[in-house]
Every structure is written in structure tokens, then in C-alpha cells.
Design an enzyme around this catalytic site. Structure first.
Site, PDB file in Angstrom:
ATOM      1  N   MET A  11       0.813  -1.216   0.000  1.00  0.00           N
ATOM      2  CA  MET A  11       0.000   0.000   0.000  1.00  0.00           C
ATOM      3  C   MET A  11       0.845   1.264   0.000  1.00  0.00           C
ATOM      4  SD  MET A  11      -2.920  -1.146  -0.361  1.00  0.00           S
ATOM      5  CE  MET A  11      -3.976   0.272  -0.154  1.00  0.00           C
ATOM      6  N   ASP A  30      10.620   3.334   5.509  1.00  0.00           N
ATOM      7  CA  ASP A  30      10.444   1.958   5.982  1.00  0.00           C
ATOM      8  C   ASP A  30      11.741   1.543   6.684  1.00  0.00           C
ATOM      9  OD1 ASP A  30       8.351  -0.513   4.743  1.00  0.00           O
ATOM     10  OD2 ASP A  30      10.094  -1.054   5.972  1.00  0.00           O
ATOM     11  N   HIS A 136      -8.436   5.536   3.758  1.00  0.00           N
ATOM     12  CA  HIS A 136      -8.328   4.117   3.431  1.00  0.00           C
ATOM     13  C   HIS A 136      -8.329   3.938   1.919  1.00  0.00           C
ATOM     14  CE1 HIS A 136     -10.122  -0.175   3.546  1.00  0.00           C
ATOM     15  NE2 HIS A 136      -8.800  -0.205   3.544  1.00  0.00           N
ATOM     16  N   ASN A 139      -6.342  -1.492  -3.008  1.00  0.00           N
ATOM     17  CA  ASN A 139      -5.251  -2.133  -3.724  1.00  0.00           C
ATOM     18  C   ASN A 139      -5.729  -2.653  -5.082  1.00  0.00           C
ATOM     19  OD1 ASN A 139      -2.880  -3.538  -4.231  1.00  0.00           O
ATOM     20  ND2 ASN A 139      -3.363  -5.245  -2.869  1.00  0.00           N
TER      21      ASN A 139
HETATM   22  P1  NAD Z   1       2.795  -4.889   3.795  1.00  0.00           P
HETATM   23  O1  NAD Z   1       3.074  -6.001   4.711  1.00  0.00           O
HETATM   24  O2  NAD Z   1       2.906  -5.091   2.312  1.00  0.00           O
HETATM   25  O3  NAD Z   1       3.745  -3.624   4.151  1.00  0.00           O
HETATM   26  C1  NAD Z   1       3.948  -3.133   5.459  1.00  0.00           C
HETATM   27  C2  NAD Z   1       5.287  -2.426   5.488  1.00  0.00           C
HETATM   28  O4  NAD Z   1       5.459  -1.786   6.754  1.00  0.00           O
HETATM   29  C3  NAD Z   1       6.498  -3.375   5.313  1.00  0.00           C
HETATM   30  O5  NAD Z   1       7.297  -2.900   4.252  1.00  0.00           O
HETATM   31  C4  NAD Z   1       7.241  -3.293   6.642  1.00  0.00           C
HETATM   32  O6  NAD Z   1       8.650  -3.359   6.482  1.00  0.00           O
HETATM   33  C5  NAD Z   1       6.825  -1.907   7.113  1.00  0.00           C
HETATM   34  N1  NAD Z   1       6.955  -1.689   8.552  1.00  0.00           N
HETATM   35  C6  NAD Z   1       7.007  -2.615   9.551  1.00  0.00           C
HETATM   36  N2  NAD Z   1       7.152  -1.989  10.745  1.00  0.00           N
HETATM   37  C7  NAD Z   1       7.189  -0.657  10.477  1.00  0.00           C
HETATM   38  C8  NAD Z   1       7.335   0.507  11.280  1.00  0.00           C
HETATM   39  N3  NAD Z   1       7.474   0.421  12.601  1.00  0.00           N
HETATM   40  N4  NAD Z   1       7.363   1.712  10.678  1.00  0.00           N
HETATM   41  C9  NAD Z   1       7.216   1.803   9.332  1.00  0.00           C
HETATM   42  N5  NAD Z   1       7.065   0.741   8.524  1.00  0.00           N
HETATM   43  C10 NAD Z   1       7.057  -0.476   9.093  1.00  0.00           C
HETATM   44  O7  NAD Z   1       1.338  -4.361   4.174  1.00  0.00           O
HETATM   45  P2  NAD Z   1       0.289  -3.553   3.268  1.00  0.00           P
HETATM   46  O8  NAD Z   1      -0.536  -4.540   2.518  1.00  0.00           O
HETATM   47  O9  NAD Z   1       0.987  -2.471   2.542  1.00  0.00           O
HETATM   48  O10 NAD Z   1      -0.647  -2.941   4.412  1.00  0.00           O
HETATM   49  C11 NAD Z   1      -0.299  -1.766   5.101  1.00  0.00           C
HETATM   50  C12 NAD Z   1      -1.531  -1.172   5.747  1.00  0.00           C
HETATM   51  O11 NAD Z   1      -2.508  -0.899   4.720  1.00  0.00           O
HETATM   52  C13 NAD Z   1      -2.220  -2.113   6.740  1.00  0.00           C
HETATM   53  O12 NAD Z   1      -2.775  -1.338   7.763  1.00  0.00           O
HETATM   54  C14 NAD Z   1      -3.308  -2.760   5.887  1.00  0.00           C
HETATM   55  O13 NAD Z   1      -4.380  -3.224   6.655  1.00  0.00           O
HETATM   56  C15 NAD Z   1      -3.714  -1.577   5.013  1.00  0.00           C
HETATM   57  N6  NAD Z   1      -4.362  -1.937   3.738  1.00  0.00           N
HETATM   58  C16 NAD Z   1      -3.928  -3.007   3.012  1.00  0.00           C
HETATM   59  C17 NAD Z   1      -4.567  -3.306   1.801  1.00  0.00           C
HETATM   60  C18 NAD Z   1      -4.096  -4.461   0.927  1.00  0.00           C
HETATM   61  O14 NAD Z   1      -4.818  -4.831  -0.005  1.00  0.00           O
HETATM   62  N7  NAD Z   1      -2.919  -5.028   1.140  1.00  0.00           N
HETATM   63  C19 NAD Z   1      -5.626  -2.515   1.351  1.00  0.00           C
HETATM   64  C20 NAD Z   1      -6.025  -1.408   2.113  1.00  0.00           C
HETATM   65  C21 NAD Z   1      -5.388  -1.129   3.316  1.00  0.00           C
END
Ligand code: NAD
Length: 279
Positions: A11, A30, A136, A139
Site C-alpha cells: 500500500m 520503511d 483508506h 489495492n
Molecule cells: P505490507 O506487509 O505489504 O507492508 C507493510 C510495510 O510496513 C512493510 O514494508 C514493513 O517493512 C513496514 N513496517 C514494519 N514496521 C514498520 C514501522 N514500525 N514503521 C514503518 N514501517 C514499518 O502491508 P500492506 O498490505 O501495505 O498494508 C499496510 C496497511 O494498509 C495495513 O494497515 C493494511 O491493513 C492496510 N491496507 C492493506 C490493503 C491491501 O490490499 N494489502 C488494502 C487497504 C489497506
């Protein structure tokens, strides 16, 4: 505008790409270097594809000039911060506490959480809770038009106005939704995934048939394909989060199959295997 994005996963990278495509500067942060590297590659190839298809008018370098990817967030020259770290409430609560301490009240703060009520996320942000809300995105971010705008307790009208303006500048449609677990889309979507899992588990139909039938009925993707796209790990975290926040409402009870795939490392497209296998 200068937009800081916390977390460079699926995201965060998508939000950063959308921001620079729309003329903003994005500072993507990150702590994990492999994740930063993947984000750089994903954004470059996403932009390149858009340029080749004639959808993006500038050169790749000109877009990338507006992007920086770092291991820590900057202290100044920030208009918006969008948090896209893993779906864990303690982690996000700490991030919002730190952001609230670090930045003046003129910096707007948003979470991209899929499910955690914004009022819960900002419990430790006591300086300026009025400038914290939810944005929000969906994806894949560059392609999905909707952004749910969430006002938590104490979020100001000015925040909602600024959020609408930001979302419009990104070429998207912002809709204000209630600050409830899962907001609107994820509350409706949970049973879509869970019923699919239960049907396969009960032997009613194989997952390929469930996907095929739902797609034939007009849904863009069947539940198993969506879970693989979202990330089986992320999807499970969101399900658990909605389940806990609704005081264990049976409708949102996670399925053991999700847990097994996550433990095995089958996280969907991003790991090459989820419910399906990918090249
Ligand atoms: P992801 O696992 O792909 O990425 C998360 C990232 O956060 C990783 O790169 C990780 O290294 C990093 N991270 C870990 N600890 C951290 C910290 N302390 N500070 C900063 N970065 C840190 O997850 P994602 O799919 O990108 O999801 C991220 C957020 O978006 C979540 O809250 C999720 O619920 C939300 N979201 C996801 C989707 C989806 O389809 N994947 C859709 C809408 C919202």
C-alpha cells in the site's frame, strides 16, 4: 504538497506512486531495506508501464525526481503523513503518538488502516487529535478510484475538508464513512472471504469454482483471488482485527485455513504462492 508515507509495502508503494503521478512529492519510509528496495522497483516499473501505455505524460526521471525513499521520517517540510505500516493496533498507536509529538498541528496525519477504528488508533495522541483521521486506499492504489475518509472522535471539520482536497488532487473519490471496525468496505467484504473459505472447507465447491462463479456473477474477482492480491497475511490480520473489535461477532470469525497458509509463508501473489501458485 509534501506527503510522507510510513511503510513501503504493497500500500505504501502504491500511495507513493499515486502521489508523484499527481504532482506531489512523496517521502516513503520503511525500517526494512529489502522492503525499500522492492518499493523502488515496483514504483519504477508501475510508472514505466503507465508511460509506455500513454497514460503518463512525463518522463520516468521526472516522476522519480519527486520520490525519495528513506529509513526514517523527516522533521520538517511536511504537509501530510499517511501511515501504511502493518495492521497491528499497538504499533499504529505508537506511530501516532510519535507523529503527534513530532509535528506541529498544521501537519495532517492519516492512517491507511483497513479495519482499526481511528478513535482507537489515536488514544495515545493527546496533543492534537483533531488533525488525525483515516484515509483508506484500496489495492492496487494507482488503479482503484475509492478512498474511504474516516473521522474519528475529535477529528475536525477542517481535517475532513483537507482530506477531501487531498483525495481529489490524487484523482480519486473520497467518501466519508463511519469510524467502525472495518469501516464500510471491509465490513461488507469480510463475509465474502469467510463464506468462500467455509464453502470450500465444507466440500460445497472447490475454490476455483467459487471464484469462477462470483466473477461470472459480476464481481471483478472471486474471494480467493482477492485474498491472494491483498496478501493472505494482511487479510487474516484484518479479519482478526474486525473480529476482536466486534467483541467476537461470529460473522467475522477467522478461518483456520488462512492461519495455516500464513504460517507456511503462502502470503499470496507477493510471495509467489497463496491459495493459487504464481510464476
Ligand atoms: P505490507 O506487509 O505489504 O507492508 C507493510 C510495510 O510496513 C512493510 O514494508 C514493513 O517493512 C513496514 N513496517 C514494519 N514496521 C514498520 C514501522 N514500525 N514503521 C514503518 N514501517 C514499518 O502491508 P500492506 O498490505 O501495505 O498494508 C499496510 C496497511 O494498509 C495495513 O494497515 C493494511 O491493513 C492496510 N491496507 C492493506 C490493503 C491491501 O490490499 N494489502 C488494502 C487497504 C489497506
Amino acid at each position: 504538497m509534501n506527503i510522507v508515507i510510513i511503510g513501503s509495502g504493497t500500500m505504501g508503494a502504491g500511495i507513493a506512486q499515486t502521489a508523484i503521478q499527481s504532482g506531489h512529492r512523496a517521502i516513503l519510509t520503511d525500517p526494512d531495506s529489502a522492503s525499500r528496495q522492492r518499493a523502488q522497483e515496483r514504483i519504477s516499473s508501475g510508472l514505466q508501464r503507465g508511460i509506455e501505455r500513454g497514460r503518463l505524460p512525463e518522463s520516468l526521471d521526472s516522476y522519480l525526481d519527486r520520490l525519495s525513499i528513506k529509513d526514517a521520517i523527516p522533521n520538517s517540510d511536511v504537509n501530510w503523513v499517511i501511515e501504511a505500516a502493518p495492521e497491528r493496533s499497538e504499533l499504529k498507536q505508537k506511530i501516532f503518538h510519535d507523529l503527534d509529538e513530532r509535528y506541529p498541528s498544521t501537519v495532517w496525519l492519516a492512517s491507511n488502516t483497513s479495519s482499526i477504528a481511528i478513535s482507537k488508533l489515536k488514544v495515545n495522541a493527546s496533543r492534537h487529535p483533531e488533525r488525525i483521521g483515516g484515509l483508506h486506499f484500496f489495492n492496487p492504489v494507482p488503479r482503484m478510484a475509492l478512498v474511504e475518509i474516516i473521522r474519528g472522535m475529535d477529528t475536525s471539520d477542517e481535517y475532513v475538508t483537507a482530506a477531501r482536497k487531498l483525495v481529489a488532487s490524487l484523482g480519486k473519490t473520497g467518501i466519508v464513512v463511519p469510524d467502525r471496525p472495518g469501516f464500510l468496505v471491509n465490513r461488507v467484504a469480510r463475509p465474502y472471504y469467510l463464506e468462500g473459505l467455509r464453502m470450500v472447507d465444507e466440500g460445497v465447491a472447490p475454490m476455483e469454482t467459487v471464484d469462477q462463479v462470483m466473477e461470472g456473477a459480476g464481481f471483478p474477482m472471486g474471494p480467493f483471488r482477492v485474498m491472494d492480491l491483498v496478501g493472505v497475511d494482511v487479510n487474516l490480520s484484518v479479519t482478526k482485527s474486525v473480529y476482536e473489535q466486534t467483541y467476537y461477532d461470529e460473522r467475522y470469525r477467522p478461518h483456520g485455513w488462512q492461519e495455516q497458509l500464513v504460517e507456511r509463508g503462502y502470503w499470496g501473489r507477493k510471495s509467489g504462492r497463496g491459495f493459487y501458485r504464481y510464476e
